[in-house]
Design an enzyme around this catalytic site. Structure first.
Site, PDB file in Angstrom:
ATOM      1  N   HIS A  69       0.614  -1.246   0.098  1.00 60.16           N
ATOM      2  CA  HIS A  69      -0.069  -0.212  -0.050  1.00 60.16           C
ATOM      3  C   HIS A  69       0.743   1.174   0.021  1.00 60.16           C
ATOM      4  O   HIS A  69       1.821   1.135   0.744  1.00 60.16           O
ATOM      5  CB  HIS A  69      -0.890   0.089   1.082  1.00 60.16           C
ATOM      6  CG  HIS A  69      -0.305   0.041   2.435  1.00 60.16           C
ATOM      7  ND1 HIS A  69      -0.043   1.335   3.255  1.00 60.16           N
ATOM      8  CD2 HIS A  69       0.242  -0.974   3.364  1.00 60.16           C
ATOM      9  CE1 HIS A  69       0.275   1.059   4.312  1.00 60.16           C
ATOM     10  NE2 HIS A  69       0.487  -0.159   4.600  1.00 60.16           N
ATOM     11  N   GLU A 221      -4.954   1.184   2.808  1.00 60.41           N
ATOM     12  CA  GLU A 221      -4.658   0.271   3.975  1.00 60.41           C
ATOM     13  C   GLU A 221      -4.928   0.867   5.361  1.00 60.41           C
ATOM     14  O   GLU A 221      -5.309   0.156   6.350  1.00 60.41           O
ATOM     15  CB  GLU A 221      -3.547  -0.475   3.807  1.00 60.41           C
ATOM     16  CG  GLU A 221      -3.327  -1.704   4.475  1.00 60.41           C
ATOM     17  CD  GLU A 221      -2.610  -1.275   5.828  1.00 60.41           C
ATOM     18  OE1 GLU A 221      -2.605  -2.384   6.512  1.00 60.41           O
ATOM     19  OE2 GLU A 221      -2.176  -0.144   6.129  1.00 60.41           O
ATOM     20  N   GLU A 222      -4.221   1.904   5.360  1.00 60.09           N
ATOM     21  CA  GLU A 222      -4.177   2.604   6.597  1.00 60.09           C
ATOM     22  C   GLU A 222      -5.542   3.038   7.533  1.00 60.09           C
ATOM     23  O   GLU A 222      -5.626   3.034   8.609  1.00 60.09           O
ATOM     24  CB  GLU A 222      -3.216   3.867   6.669  1.00 60.09           C
ATOM     25  CG  GLU A 222      -1.882   3.697   6.473  1.00 60.09           C
ATOM     26  CD  GLU A 222      -0.943   3.007   7.450  1.00 60.09           C
ATOM     27  OE1 GLU A 222      -1.728   2.628   8.532  1.00 60.09           O
ATOM     28  OE2 GLU A 222       0.069   2.845   7.308  1.00 60.09           O
ATOM     29  N   HIS A 322       5.283   3.240  12.667  1.00 60.58           N
ATOM     30  CA  HIS A 322       4.334   4.386  12.806  1.00 60.58           C
ATOM     31  C   HIS A 322       5.170   5.344  13.392  1.00 60.58           C
ATOM     32  O   HIS A 322       4.310   6.372  13.791  1.00 60.58           O
ATOM     33  CB  HIS A 322       3.096   3.867  13.470  1.00 60.58           C
ATOM     34  CG  HIS A 322       2.331   3.183  12.499  1.00 60.58           C
ATOM     35  ND1 HIS A 322       0.831   3.029  12.702  1.00 60.58           N
ATOM     36  CD2 HIS A 322       2.310   2.475  11.375  1.00 60.58           C
ATOM     37  CE1 HIS A 322       0.183   2.242  11.617  1.00 60.58           C
ATOM     38  NE2 HIS A 322       1.077   2.047  11.047  1.00 60.58           N
TER      39      HIS A 322
END
Length: 346
Positions: A69, A221-222, A322
């Protein structure tokens, strides 16, 4: 196999330096399509904007699909304050402390861009003392300070900035002399670079695929629905190429391809995981198997959407996920090798 590191690094650095917070991925998708056009690879674009490349194999009835992604973490302007700073709302799940002091770009609806810095609302211990130390890093206590001479809400509005504009974090991408890759958004742009190079390598070397093999570049996706729709309908095996997560009490490493046995969505397909592991063993690919309790992937989204497929999750080990992340070219190359070698196996 003789992989060209310079080509991989070109894809990696280029992709990392194109802002693409989830919901704002048109520019990076254009880069992907332009690169595919350069090597004359046909592709399709889904209604949601994902890009799919299909490479024909001997057996077209049983298909493999890899995904990665391009969408990343980011933020949106939630409001314009009376003093000319911007309140924000996060896109994706991350610790707000991980972006405290980070440079950013605000992009408006009409394409204007403005630089700024994300700060806590009490950023100085010289002014706020203990209150600055104790301030919780939550969205309500964070703001964007623009690199503009603005002192009021009307000053900011006159620039064309509005609620809903995207806030893109400075990636600070570095590839060191010893081949450590440090950047925001290695999740999952490292894997996008891997898949883009895999396509190029397979096509330019005329590799014969036993099954038609698809490459699905997703863009949501996130937020959990990237691969929930529009997969090639004959997909039987779906392999999400995302990241491994090295850290405390984890088996993953920044130097290997990581194969996920289970994450927050449950166990991945045992048979498919076993085949991927055997490919690593048979080809001397450095790998680790691991479990990630607070993780989900495009494969998770595909299963939740009801696709009747076997799913797996692999990827390079990415430390400090992240946040400001780090991996090593060894992990990138090991993941690439697994994608290419497994694609050639029946």
């Amino acid at each position: 196999m003789n992989y060209c590191k310079d080509n991989i690094k070109y894809y990696l650095e280029s992709i990392l330096n194109i802002p693409s917070p989830t919901g704002f991925t048109e520019k990076i998708m254009k880069f992907i399509m332009d690169e595919l056009d350069k090597i004359n690879i046909p592709y399709t674009v889904t209604t949601k904007g994902a890009v799919i490349v299909s490479l024909k194999g001997k057996d077209d009835s049983y298909q493999r699909t890899y995904s990665a992604h391009v969408d990343t973490l980011g933020a949106m302007v939630k409001g314009i304050k009376s003093n000319g700073t911007l309140s924000l709302v996060p896109l994706g799940g991350f610790m707000m402390g991980a972006i405290d002091g980070e440079n950013c770009i605000v992009e408006t609806m009409d394409g204007k861009t403005f630089t700024g810095t994300i700060h806590a609302v009490k950023p100085s211990v010289h002014i706020s003392g203990q209150e600055a130390y104790d301030l919780k890093k939550v969205p309500e206590n964070m703001e964007v300070v623009l690199d503009e001479k603005v002192n009021s809400k009307s000053d900011v509005e006159s620039l064309g900035i509005n609620v809903g504009d995207f806030i893109c974090f400075d990636t600070r991408t570095i590839i060191t002399e010893k081949e450590f890759v440090k950047s925001r958004h290695l999740d999952d742009k490292a894997s996008v670079a891997i898949l883009l190079y895999s396509i190029k390598y397979i096509v330019e070397n005329n590799l014969e695929l036993p099954y038609t093999t698809n490459f699905f570049i997703s863009n949501y996706e996130e937020v959990g629905h990237g691969a929930s729709a529009a997969l090639p309908p004959l997909t039987k095996e779906f392999i999400s190429v995302d990241m491994g997560a090295p850290g405390l009490d984890q088996n993953s490493t920044e130097y290997a391809v990581c194969i996920c046995a289970k994450d927050s969505s449950g166990p991945y397909d045992f048979e498919l995981r076993k085949r991927l592991t055997e490919t690593c063993k048979n080809n001397n690919i450095d790998y680790r198997i691991d479990i990630y309790p607070f993780y989900g992937s495009d494969a998770s989204a595909a299963l939740r959407a009801g696709w009747d497929i076997k799913v797996a999750l692999i990827g390079p080990g990415v430390f400090s996920s992240h946040a400001y992340e780090r991996t090593h070219m060894d992990a990138v190359l090991n993941t690439l090798d697994l994608v290419v070698k497994y694609s050639l196996e029946k």
